[in-house]
Design a protein around this motif. Structure first.
Motif, short mmCIF file in Angstrom:
data_model
loop_
_atom_site.label_atom_id
_atom_site.label_comp_id
_atom_site.label_asym_id
_atom_site.label_seq_id
_atom_site.Cartn_x
_atom_site.Cartn_y
_atom_site.Cartn_z
N ILE A 169 19.50 16.41 8.46
CA ILE A 169 18.53 15.31 8.40
C ILE A 169 19.13 14.13 7.64
O ILE A 169 18.99 12.98 8.07
N GLN A 170 19.81 14.42 6.53
CA GLN A 170 20.43 13.34 5.77
C GLN A 170 21.49 12.64 6.61
O GLN A 170 21.61 11.41 6.59
N GLY A 171 22.25 13.42 7.38
CA GLY A 171 23.27 12.82 8.23
C GLY A 171 22.67 11.93 9.30
O GLY A 171 23.19 10.84 9.59
N VAL A 172 21.55 12.37 9.89
CA VAL A 172 20.88 11.57 10.92
C VAL A 172 20.40 10.24 10.35
O VAL A 172 20.64 9.17 10.93
N VAL A 173 19.70 10.29 9.21
CA VAL A 173 19.17 9.04 8.65
C VAL A 173 20.29 8.15 8.15
O VAL A 173 20.20 6.91 8.26
N ASN A 174 21.37 8.73 7.60
CA ASN A 174 22.52 7.92 7.21
C ASN A 174 23.07 7.15 8.41
O ASN A 174 23.37 5.95 8.32
N ALA B 285 14.73 5.71 4.50
CA ALA B 285 15.44 6.95 4.81
C ALA B 285 15.20 8.00 3.74
O ALA B 285 15.01 9.19 4.04
N SER B 286 15.21 7.58 2.48
CA SER B 286 14.95 8.51 1.38
C SER B 286 13.57 9.13 1.50
O SER B 286 13.38 10.33 1.25
N MET B 287 12.60 8.33 1.90
CA MET B 287 11.23 8.83 2.07
C MET B 287 11.17 9.88 3.17
O MET B 287 10.47 10.89 3.05
N ILE B 288 11.91 9.65 4.26
CA ILE B 288 11.91 10.60 5.37
C ILE B 288 12.54 11.93 4.94
O ILE B 288 12.00 13.01 5.19
#
Length: 294
Positions: free
Chosen positions: A163-168, A212-215
């Motif tokens: 998930i972190q990779g996607v939002v990054n 992105a952090s919120m997601i």
């Protein structure tokens, strides 16, 4: 509040570094379409490599980082009855959950906490604080261990990294699209990238980084509810509720190094807008969810 600002700031800093790196690589390899505009396909590829690369490098190093950050000592041979009980309980729950035996560790901290991390379900690390062993009875500690084993069995560490990779990736790409739009369409710049591109890209990156952090934190809170249900299944619902009640009764919120905070069992005491940046739901919500479960 300080931890929230530090978390958001860290994520924004990481994304800014990734964006600068992407710009340098794109220019160095000559994959810009000048003066026609962005080569979006190449940008997406580079953003994905950088966005996912950072997340998975962190995940691959997570066990080593966790041991270094907390001073956790892996139990090779139990030295006393408490370590023996801890080791055997993790072994039993891991077998129930269908995963390989994790490393079991204890770290010296007065707060009540535990965490699980690792890139593989069959080669994870489960660690508990000395404060947890001193403050919780065996039923409560068993439920906490079940919670952490469930994180491992569900592959939550890998999921969060994905998930972190996607939002990054989205932040890197979308911030440059915004910058291109402002520079070329609004400011009518037709020669390379002007100051409008760089300024608007940086502003967009800050705003998108916060979103992105919120997601990511929303997904993290959902996995905590699932881990609570898993802990209730492995140890018993009443034991899991009692463990959360014990955490709620603690005078001070449990603390872990910031890079490990999302992996601990504790957290989530404040509501309001701060809730959006919390890795854990409020304990009252977690307790209520278990009480309402059928």
């Amino acid at each position: 509040m300080k931890r929230i600002l530090l978390f958001v700031g860290t994520n924004i800093a990481v994304l800014l570094v990734l964006s600068i790196t992407a710009s340098i690589l794109i220019r160095a390899l000559g994959i810009e379409e000048m003066p026609g505009g962005l080569n979006l396909q190449s940008l997406i590829v580079f953003a994905a490599v950088l966005g996912f690369g950072g997340s998975f490098i962190s995940l691959a190093m997570s066990k080593w980082m966790a041991k270094r950050a907390t001073g956790a000592m892996v139990i090779e041979q139990p030295r006393n009855a408490t370590e023996q009980w801890l080791f055997e309980t993790v072994r039993r729950q891991a077998k129930q959950a269908g995963i390989g035996m994790p490393e079991v560790a204890v770290y010296d901290a007065p707060d009540i906490n535990a965490f699980a991390t690792g890139m593989k379900r069959d080669a994870a690390l489960v660690a508990v604080s000395t404060g947890l062993l001193q403050s919780m009875d065996k039923d409560e500690a068993e439920a906490v261990l079940g919670h952490e084993i469930t994180h491992v069995a569900n592959g939550d560490m890998v999921t969060l990294a994905l998930i972190q990779g996607v939002v990054n990736t989205f932040v890197i790409v979308l911030s440059r699209v915004v910058g291109y739009f402002v520079d070329r369409v609004l400011l009518k710049n037709e020669r390379g990238y002007g100051i409008g591109f760089y300024v608007s890209t940086m502003v967009a990156q800050v705003v998108l980084g916060i979103l992105a952090s919120m997601i990511v934190m929303w997904f993290s809170r959902q996995r905590e509810f699932r881990a609570d249900r898993g802990g209730a299944k492995l140890a018993g619902r009443e034991k899991m509720i009692a463990a959360l009640e014990r955490l709620k009764a603690a005078h001070e919120p449990a603390q872990l190094p910031d890079q490990m905070a999302a992996f601990g069992i504790s957290g989530g005491r404040e509501g309001g807008w701060k809730h959006l940046f919390m890795s854990h739901p409020p304990l009252d919500e977690r307790i209520a969810a278990l009480q309402q479960a059928r």
